[in-house]
Design a protein around this motif. Structure first.
Motif, PDB file in Angstrom:
ATOM      1  N   ASN A   2       2.480  -1.333 -14.959  1.00 24.33           N
ATOM      2  CA  ASN A   2       3.073   0.300 -15.189  1.00 24.33           C
ATOM      3  C   ASN A   2       3.090   0.141 -13.590  1.00 24.33           C
ATOM      4  OD1 ASN A   2       3.950   2.398 -15.109  1.00 24.33           O
ATOM      5  ND2 ASN A   2       1.865   2.953 -16.838  1.00 24.33           N
ATOM      6  N   THR A   3       3.741   0.258 -13.091  1.00 27.09           N
ATOM      7  CA  THR A   3       4.539   0.311 -11.228  1.00 27.09           C
ATOM      8  C   THR A   3       4.331   1.224 -11.256  1.00 27.09           C
ATOM      9  OG1 THR A   3       5.786  -2.262 -10.911  1.00 27.09           O
ATOM     10  CG2 THR A   3       5.676  -0.683  -9.683  1.00 27.09           C
ATOM     11  N   ASP A   4       5.276   2.520 -11.979  1.00 27.81           N
ATOM     12  CA  ASP A   4       5.745   3.910 -11.823  1.00 27.81           C
ATOM     13  C   ASP A   4       4.290   4.222 -12.528  1.00 27.81           C
ATOM     14  OD1 ASP A   4       8.469   3.349 -11.500  1.00 27.81           O
ATOM     15  OD2 ASP A   4       8.712   3.678 -13.837  1.00 27.81           O
ATOM     16  N   GLY A   5       3.204   4.412 -13.202  1.00 27.54           N
ATOM     17  CA  GLY A   5       2.219   5.301 -13.288  1.00 27.54           C
ATOM     18  C   GLY A   5       1.699   4.640 -11.600  1.00 27.54           C
ATOM     19  N   PHE A   6       1.602   3.652 -11.767  1.00 28.76           N
ATOM     20  CA  PHE A   6       0.464   3.324 -10.407  1.00 28.76           C
ATOM     21  C   PHE A   6       1.260   4.150  -9.046  1.00 28.76           C
ATOM     22  CE2 PHE A   6       0.986   0.994  -6.035  1.00 28.76           C
ATOM     23  CZ  PHE A   6      -0.253   0.273  -5.608  1.00 28.76           C
ATOM     24  N   ASP A  53       0.593   7.486  -4.701  1.00 24.32           N
ATOM     25  CA  ASP A  53       1.724   8.077  -3.779  1.00 24.32           C
ATOM     26  C   ASP A  53       1.147   9.388  -3.260  1.00 24.32           C
ATOM     27  OD1 ASP A  53       3.700   6.298  -3.435  1.00 24.32           O
ATOM     28  OD2 ASP A  53       5.187   6.564  -4.759  1.00 24.32           O
ATOM     29  N   PRO A  54       0.597  10.507  -4.078  1.00 26.10           N
ATOM     30  CA  PRO A  54       0.217  11.435  -3.457  1.00 26.10           C
ATOM     31  C   PRO A  54      -0.722  11.769  -2.589  1.00 26.10           C
ATOM     32  CG  PRO A  54       0.791  11.686  -5.937  1.00 26.10           C
ATOM     33  CD  PRO A  54       1.108  10.438  -5.805  1.00 26.10           C
ATOM     34  N   THR A  55      -1.442   9.742  -2.464  1.00 27.44           N
ATOM     35  CA  THR A  55      -2.257  10.075  -1.233  1.00 27.44           C
ATOM     36  C   THR A  55      -1.858  10.422   0.253  1.00 27.44           C
ATOM     37  OG1 THR A  55      -2.618   7.945  -1.852  1.00 27.44           O
ATOM     38  CG2 THR A  55      -3.620   9.100  -3.839  1.00 27.44           C
ATOM     39  N   VAL A  56      -0.931   9.435   0.082  1.00 27.02           N
ATOM     40  CA  VAL A  56      -0.126   9.396   1.268  1.00 27.02           C
ATOM     41  C   VAL A  56      -0.122  10.004   2.774  1.00 27.02           C
ATOM     42  CG1 VAL A  56       1.876   7.866   2.889  1.00 27.02           C
ATOM     43  CG2 VAL A  56       1.423   7.270   0.522  1.00 27.02           C
ATOM     44  N   PRO A 111       1.295   2.309  -0.197  1.00 26.59           N
ATOM     45  CA  PRO A 111       1.268   2.618  -1.909  1.00 26.59           C
ATOM     46  C   PRO A 111       2.976   1.429  -2.728  1.00 26.59           C
ATOM     47  CG  PRO A 111       1.408   4.524  -1.382  1.00 26.59           C
ATOM     48  CD  PRO A 111       1.168   4.140  -0.345  1.00 26.59           C
ATOM     49  N   GLU A 112       3.915   1.185  -1.631  1.00 29.02           N
ATOM     50  CA  GLU A 112       4.898   0.600  -1.804  1.00 29.02           C
ATOM     51  C   GLU A 112       4.980  -1.195  -1.525  1.00 29.02           C
ATOM     52  OE1 GLU A 112       7.656   0.754   1.783  1.00 29.02           O
ATOM     53  OE2 GLU A 112       6.638   2.642   1.479  1.00 29.02           O
ATOM     54  N   LEU A 113       3.757  -0.479  -0.138  1.00 28.33           N
ATOM     55  CA  LEU A 113       3.488  -2.162  -0.283  1.00 28.33           C
ATOM     56  C   LEU A 113       2.815  -3.199  -0.758  1.00 28.33           C
ATOM     57  CD1 LEU A 113       3.336  -1.989   3.670  1.00 28.33           C
ATOM     58  CD2 LEU A 113       4.735  -3.291   2.077  1.00 28.33           C
ATOM     59  N   ILE A 114       1.574  -2.607  -1.745  1.00 32.38           N
ATOM     60  CA  ILE A 114       1.355  -2.657  -2.218  1.00 32.38           C
ATOM     61  C   ILE A 114       2.432  -2.948  -4.545  1.00 32.38           C
ATOM     62  CG2 ILE A 114      -1.412  -2.522  -4.218  1.00 32.38           C
ATOM     63  CD1 ILE A 114      -2.427  -1.257  -2.252  1.00 32.38           C
ATOM     64  N   ALA A 115       2.242  -2.644  -4.145  1.00 31.00           N
ATOM     65  CA  ALA A 115       3.375  -2.769  -5.793  1.00 31.00           C
ATOM     66  C   ALA A 115       4.359  -3.784  -5.507  1.00 31.00           C
ATOM     67  CB  ALA A 115       4.102  -0.795  -5.802  1.00 31.00           C
ATOM     68  N   GLY A 116       5.268  -3.378  -4.322  1.00 32.56           N
ATOM     69  CA  GLY A 116       5.879  -4.929  -4.130  1.00 32.56           C
ATOM     70  C   GLY A 116       7.377  -5.177  -4.787  1.00 32.56           C
ATOM     71  N   ASP A 117       8.290  -6.070  -4.176  1.00 28.56           N
ATOM     72  CA  ASP A 117       9.049  -5.728  -4.824  1.00 28.56           C
ATOM     73  C   ASP A 117       9.996  -7.364  -5.549  1.00 28.56           C
ATOM     74  OD1 ASP A 117       9.382  -7.649  -2.795  1.00 28.56           O
ATOM     75  OD2 ASP A 117      10.056  -6.790  -1.065  1.00 28.56           O
ATOM     76  N   GLU A 118      10.870  -7.835  -5.800  1.00 28.95           N
ATOM     77  CA  GLU A 118      10.853  -9.053  -6.507  1.00 28.95           C
ATOM     78  C   GLU A 118      10.631 -10.115  -6.127  1.00 28.95           C
ATOM     79  OE1 GLU A 118      14.653  -8.328  -3.593  1.00 28.95           O
ATOM     80  OE2 GLU A 118      13.294  -7.100  -5.333  1.00 28.95           O
ATOM     81  N   LYS A 119      10.594 -10.492  -4.851  1.00 21.88           N
ATOM     82  CA  LYS A 119       9.938 -10.822  -3.462  1.00 21.88           C
ATOM     83  C   LYS A 119       8.765 -10.727  -3.106  1.00 21.88           C
ATOM     84  CE  LYS A 119      14.808 -12.176  -1.903  1.00 21.88           C
ATOM     85  NZ  LYS A 119      15.522 -12.375  -0.757  1.00 21.88           N
ATOM     86  N   GLY A 120       7.794 -11.033  -3.684  1.00 23.45           N
ATOM     87  CA  GLY A 120       5.843 -10.242  -3.585  1.00 23.45           C
ATOM     88  C   GLY A 120       5.458  -9.317  -3.431  1.00 23.45           C
ATOM     89  N   PHE A 121       4.742  -9.069  -3.441  1.00 22.38           N
ATOM     90  CA  PHE A 121       3.323  -7.964  -3.017  1.00 22.38           C
ATOM     91  C   PHE A 121       2.603  -8.571  -1.975  1.00 22.38           C
ATOM     92  CE2 PHE A 121       1.914 -10.113  -6.816  1.00 22.38           C
ATOM     93  CZ  PHE A 121       0.810  -9.978  -6.249  1.00 22.38           C
ATOM     94  N   SER A 122       1.473  -7.028  -1.360  1.00 20.49           N
ATOM     95  CA  SER A 122       0.849  -7.198  -1.021  1.00 20.49           C
ATOM     96  C   SER A 122      -0.722  -7.253  -1.656  1.00 20.49           C
ATOM     97  CB  SER A 122       0.313  -6.460   0.316  1.00 20.49           C
ATOM     98  OG  SER A 122       1.860  -6.507   0.949  1.00 20.49           O
ATOM     99  N   HIS A 123      -1.613  -7.421  -1.144  1.00 21.38           N
ATOM    100  CA  HIS A 123      -2.837  -7.037  -1.935  1.00 21.38           C
ATOM    101  C   HIS A 123      -3.015  -6.615  -0.485  1.00 21.38           C
ATOM    102  CE1 HIS A 123      -3.423 -11.062  -4.234  1.00 21.38           C
ATOM    103  NE2 HIS A 123      -2.088 -11.003  -3.821  1.00 21.38           N
ATOM    104  N   GLU A 159      -8.306   3.272  -9.796  1.00 20.97           N
ATOM    105  CA  GLU A 159      -7.778   3.182 -11.150  1.00 20.97           C
ATOM    106  C   GLU A 159      -6.171   3.065 -10.965  1.00 20.97           C
ATOM    107  OE1 GLU A 159      -7.944   5.732 -14.636  1.00 20.97           O
ATOM    108  OE2 GLU A 159      -9.208   5.092 -13.576  1.00 20.97           O
ATOM    109  N   ALA A 160      -5.996   3.574  -9.812  1.00 22.71           N
ATOM    110  CA  ALA A 160      -4.130   3.127  -9.954  1.00 22.71           C
ATOM    111  C   ALA A 160      -4.105   1.225  -9.636  1.00 22.71           C
ATOM    112  CB  ALA A 160      -3.300   3.422  -8.482  1.00 22.71           C
ATOM    113  N   VAL A 161      -5.193   0.449  -9.104  1.00 23.72           N
ATOM    114  CA  VAL A 161      -4.569  -0.831  -9.952  1.00 23.72           C
ATOM    115  C   VAL A 161      -4.305  -1.143 -10.799  1.00 23.72           C
ATOM    116  CG1 VAL A 161      -5.948  -2.878  -8.446  1.00 23.72           C
ATOM    117  CG2 VAL A 161      -5.140  -1.048  -7.337  1.00 23.72           C
ATOM    118  N   ARG A 162      -4.998  -0.385 -11.792  1.00 20.05           N
ATOM    119  CA  ARG A 162      -5.743  -1.250 -13.263  1.00 20.05           C
ATOM    120  C   ARG A 162      -4.685  -0.626 -13.716  1.00 20.05           C
ATOM    121  NH1 ARG A 162     -11.381   0.899 -11.725  1.00 20.05           N
ATOM    122  NH2 ARG A 162     -12.698  -1.002 -11.847  1.00 20.05           N
TER     123      ARG A 162
END
Length: 385
Positions: free
Chosen positions: A293-297, A302-305, A257-269, A284-287
């Motif tokens: 809406n990063t918080d919604g993602f 996050d609960p799936t981890v 989740p954190e890697l796909i969400a990313g940060d100010e310098k980029g993100f992961s597919h 659904e999360a990616v949509r």
């Protein structure tokens, strides 16, 4: 109504399954991330085979599961380790899987990328020339099928290479041969112990430098990299060093989740085995992320981890057993049988916790069916309700 589930200490604990699944529906294609699910294969339960026999695959059920993933907008990463490549599925079986899945993808308009390896060869006793030829044979088949190629890590190369220069030579040769940009796959030894020391060193910093040297020499032939090291910070550091236009596809089933969400310098597919059981929820999360809406993602993913970390617990390579178990409970296949007999690779308490976690997330389209199937498995183990 409750179900009695075994606990790690040998006891039983009552659990009340949820009544309704999580409400998710297929939607529009993703816009902010490219996302692949590494999909499992469905064994033919009626085949008279042993664990050492060539894989007997139920092709109808296997392709139906891929259509399920495509219907939610996910790409399919085919013939990867999630499909038991090298753990029951040999090259002949993988080749047939690639041909069939690529044709199905073309028919339904689904995205597909397929694993290219060297599993025609024995792990040891080979030569670099034989390894190049094996890779080339598989690359040709994948490209002729119309799929994108994923150059997987090679057990034979790990056993044969004498240093970083051998990796540079083999991968450079392959990238020059490729007609379209490929994905380079770095699978850590926690997924396959035979890959210890890949890229010519057990020092991950040195291995990373060699990996980046391969990409830097052929940036126009590398669509992206798939990193499965279960080390979030190392992945972030690596993706920040990639040439412009080369994507990072996270394969980190602990920190996605954190890697796909990313940060100010980029993100992961993403190219993830956990997106096999999580397919609709992940889509659904990616949509939601597509809307900004990063918080919604994160609230969805996050609960799936906890479930993912459970399925991928050591020995990590046996995560496929949990993936297929959940596919059976979810109704995607009629049985819990795996290629190579791998359904025996996890314990009953492991299955019980996987069921609880997946049910709690609402992953089962028919919770009552999942409950009935869980009870049938418990009965086989002598746990009567």
């Amino acid at each position: 109504m409750t179900i009695q589930l075994p606990t790690p200490d040998g006891g039983l604990q009552a659990y009340e399954p949820r009544a309704e699944p999580l409400a998710v529906t297929p939607g529009v294609p993703f816009t902010s991330r490219t996302v692949f699910s590494a999909a499992h294969v469905v064994a033919d339960p009626f085949a008279d085979v042993s664990p050492d026999s060539p894989a007997a695959v139920d092709w109808d059920a296997t392709l139906a599961f891929r259509r399920h993933l495509w219907s939610h907008g996910l790409g399919v990463a085919e013939a990867m380790d999630t499909a038991q490549r090298g753990m029951g599925l040999d090259w002949a079986g993988a080749a047939e899987l690639i041909r069939r899945s690529a044709a199905e993808a073309k028919a339904v308009g689904g995205r597909i990328a397929c694993g290219v390896g060297t599993d025609q060869l024995p792990t040891t006793g080979g030569s670099l020339a034989a390894i190049r030829a094996a890779y080339e044979e598989q690359l040709t088949l994948v490209e002729e099928s119309g799929a994108q190629a994923i150059l997987m890590a090679s057990r034979a190369l790990a056993a044969t290479a004498t240093g970083p220069e051998d990796y540079l030579e083999v991968y450079g040769h392959l990238l020059r041969q490729a007609t379209e940009p490929v994905v380079l796959h770095w699978l850590g030894p926690m997924f396959d112990p035979a890959l210890e020391g890949y890229w010519g060193s057990s020092d991950l910093d040195a291995a990373t430098d060699t990996f980046l040297d391969v990409i830097a020499a052929h940036p126009d032939k590398v669509d992206g990299i798939k990193v499965s090291l279960l080390d979030a910070q190392r992945e972030v550091d690596l993706r920040r060093r990639l040439p412009q236009g080369v994507r990072c596809y996270t394969g980190d089933d602990f920190n996605y989740p954190e890697l796909i969400a990313g940060d100010e310098k980029g993100f992961s597919h993403a190219l993830l085995g956990i997106f096999d059981p999580l397919g609709p929820l992940a889509a659904e999360a990616v949509r939601v992320l597509d809307t900004g809406n990063t918080d919604g993602f994160r609230a969805l993913l996050d609960p799936t981890v906890e479930l993912s970390r459970h399925l991928f617990q050591t020995p990590t390579r046996f995560y496929k057993t949990g993936v297929v178990f959940l596919a059976w409970l979810a109704g995607h296949q009629s049985h819990f049988t795996m290629v190579g007999g791998l359904q025996s690779a996890r314990s009953l308490p492991h299955f019980a916790r996987a069921y609880r976690l997946a049910d709690g997330l609402g992953l089962f389209p028919d919770p009552k069916l999942a409950e009935e199937r869980m009870k049938s498995l418990l009965a086989v183990y002598g746990v009567n309700q």
